[in-house]
Design a protein around this motif. Structure first.
Motif, PDB file in Angstrom:
ATOM      1  N   UNK A  31      69.509 -55.640  42.651  1.00 14.68           N
ATOM      2  CA  UNK A  31      69.335 -55.405  41.215  1.00 14.68           C
ATOM      3  C   UNK A  31      70.053 -54.130  40.768  1.00 14.68           C
ATOM      4  N   UNK A  32      69.984 -53.081  41.575  1.00 17.16           N
ATOM      5  CA  UNK A  32      70.647 -51.821  41.230  1.00 17.16           C
ATOM      6  C   UNK A  32      72.166 -52.010  41.174  1.00 17.16           C
ATOM      7  N   UNK A  33      72.695 -52.795  42.091  1.00 14.28           N
ATOM      8  CA  UNK A  33      74.137 -53.062  42.096  1.00 14.28           C
ATOM      9  C   UNK A  33      74.520 -53.857  40.843  1.00 14.28           C
ATOM     10  N   UNK A  34      73.724 -54.878  40.543  1.00 13.56           N
ATOM     11  CA  UNK A  34      74.025 -55.728  39.375  1.00 13.56           C
ATOM     12  C   UNK A  34      73.924 -54.943  38.075  1.00 13.56           C
ATOM     13  N   UNK A  35      73.068 -53.922  38.049  1.00 15.19           N
ATOM     14  CA  UNK A  35      72.912 -53.090  36.848  1.00 15.19           C
ATOM     15  C   UNK A  35      73.907 -51.922  36.834  1.00 15.19           C
ATOM     16  N   UNK A  36      74.890 -51.955  37.748  1.00 10.92           N
ATOM     17  CA  UNK A  36      75.898 -50.891  37.842  1.00 10.92           C
ATOM     18  C   UNK A  36      75.292 -49.524  38.125  1.00 10.92           C
TER      19      UNK A  36
END
Ligand code: GAR
Length: 191
Positions: free
Chosen positions: A20-25
């Protein structure tokens, strides 16, 4: 972006928080693969749904820890990760494995290390009368749960806490802590 291989054994909620952190940049990384030692790990479904390469390597199919770990290393190395991220991976890893990934093998442990290494950390924290508890992200070394700590998160222990309520309070913090710790590592390496 830094390449991660994430190892899980079950629910995989920490793995999800990293994805999720990666997808949220919010984390400059990519998950090259999620690998479970249990075919029934719930986290595998989340990874597949997210379009992430998912593999199972069932430790029950191996005669020894060393044989399992060697096959696991071969599988991980195909993805050429910068970091191998243990996220609820409930297997002790052999010295050969730990040495192979020296300085790039990371774990999250549900206690304020060096307190409460090993299992049943929440129960033990309550029984010890601790007023504070939490989680630690640390480098993995040969000695169980004893490698250098990268970052910790604290929660209060409340009078009415059970193992379950305390675990839930810690888990909320774990889901912020693991992306934060990985960001620290990755940013240090880029500068
Ligand atoms: C997490 O609480 C993690 O800290 C702990 O297992 C849980 C896995 O949850 N890890 C250990 O106890 C390691 N010895 P998850 O599968 O939902 O991330």
């Amino acid at each position: 972006p830094a390449k991660l291989v994430i190892l899980i054994s079950g629910r995989g909620s920490n793995m999800q928080s990293i994805v999720n952190a990666i997808q949220a940049d919010k984390l400059n990384a990519e998950v090259a693969a999620v690998i479970s030692n249990r075919p029934d790990a719930a986290g595998l479904d989340f990874a597949r749904d997210a379009g992430i390469t998912s593999e199972t390597l069932d430790h029950k199919n191996f005669a020894s820890r060393e044989a399992f770990d060697q096959q696991l290393m071969d599988l991980i190395d195909k993805f050429e990760p910068n970091y191998v991220v243990l996220a609820g991976f409930m297997r002790i890893l052999s010295a050969a494995f730990v040495q192979h990934y020296a300085n790039r093998l990371i774990n999250i442990h549900p206690s304020l290390l060096p307190k409460f290494k090993g299992m049943h950390t929440h129960k033990r924290a309550i029984e010890a009368g601790e007023s504070e508890h939490g989680a630690s992200v640390h480098f993995v070394t040969e000695e169980l749960d004893a490698g250098p700590v990268i970052l910790q998160a604290k929660v209060p222990v409340l009078e009415a806490d059970t193992e379950e309520t305390l675990a839930a309070r810690v888990l909320v913090e774990e889901h912020k802590l693991y992306p934060d710790a990985l960001r620290l590592l990755i940013e240090q390496h880029q500068s």
